[in-house]
Each structure stands twice: as C-alpha cells, then as structure tokens.
Write a protein that holds these residues in place. Structure first.
Motif, PDB file in Angstrom:
ATOM      1  N   SER A 117      -4.137 -65.247  25.820  1.00 20.84           N
ATOM      2  CA  SER A 117      -3.967 -63.846  25.432  1.00 20.84           C
ATOM      3  C   SER A 117      -5.051 -62.949  26.021  1.00 20.84           C
ATOM      4  O   SER A 117      -4.995 -61.738  25.868  1.00 20.84           O
ATOM      5  CB  SER A 117      -3.987 -63.724  23.907  1.00 20.84           C
TER       6      SER A 117
ATOM      7  N   CYS B  84     -13.758 -68.742  23.433  1.00 18.28           N
ATOM      8  CA  CYS B  84     -12.982 -67.616  22.921  1.00 18.28           C
ATOM      9  C   CYS B  84     -13.864 -66.623  22.177  1.00 18.28           C
ATOM     10  O   CYS B  84     -14.992 -66.930  21.808  1.00 18.28           O
ATOM     11  CB  CYS B  84     -11.863 -68.132  22.013  1.00 18.28           C
TER      12      CYS B  84
ATOM     13  N   TYR C 272      -3.087 -68.164  22.092  1.00 16.83           N
ATOM     14  CA  TYR C 272      -4.380 -67.525  21.850  1.00 16.83           C
ATOM     15  C   TYR C 272      -5.280 -67.617  23.078  1.00 16.83           C
ATOM     16  O   TYR C 272      -5.895 -66.642  23.483  1.00 16.83           O
ATOM     17  CB  TYR C 272      -5.053 -68.172  20.636  1.00 16.83           C
TER      18      TYR C 272
END
Length: 89
Positions: free
Chosen positions: A41, A81, A38
């Motif tokens: 990514s 994030c 994650y």
C-alpha cells in the motif's frame, strides 16, 4: 449396541479435526492477504532479503534405521512499515 457410539463418534471427531484444520488454513491465508495488501500500500519499504536454501543430511530415526533428512527454507523479503515493525515474508 456398545460399539455404536464409537461408530458415530469416530467420523464426527474426524470431521471436526478436518474442519478445524480448514478454518486455521483459511485464517492464515486471509492474514497473508491482508499483510500483502498492507506491505504494497506504500506504507512499507523493502529493507532486506534472505535467500532460500535446501539442506540434505543423513541421520537416524526414532525407530533405529538411518534416513536421509531434507530441510528446505524459502527465500524471504524484509519490509519495514510505518508502524515500526519489520515484516518478513
């Protein structure tokens, strides 16, 4: 005959504890793998770093004698994030 159930239950209990530990370890490894995928990514950006350190000290133990105490902290990187959470790893 009274001792036989204990002979059979002790190895079984040990096996269950080991199995539980292995399942917990596998779960942690899988979570770390998913978080790593994650973070890399493109949904996260690096926002900070903390360096690791090693501390040595001298103290007493619960049983009385003194001992050298060592504490190690690994370095970490902060990732912000798109879900709004900052992950440290």
């Amino acid at each position: 005959m009274k001792g036989r159930p204990i002979l059979f239950s002790a190895p079984l209990l040990f096996a269950l504890v080991v199995l539980g530990f292995l399942l917990m370890l596998l779960s942690a490894v899988e979570h770390e793998r998913q978080l790593d995928a994650y973070v890399h990514s493109g949904a996260c950006k690096k926002v900070g770093e903390a360096t690791g350190n090693l501390n040595l000290g001298y103290g007493s133990t619960a049983t009385g004698p003194s001992a050298i105490v060592t504490t190690a902290t690994l370095g970490k990187t902060a990732w912000l994030c798109d879900d709004g959470v900052t992950y440290w790893r």
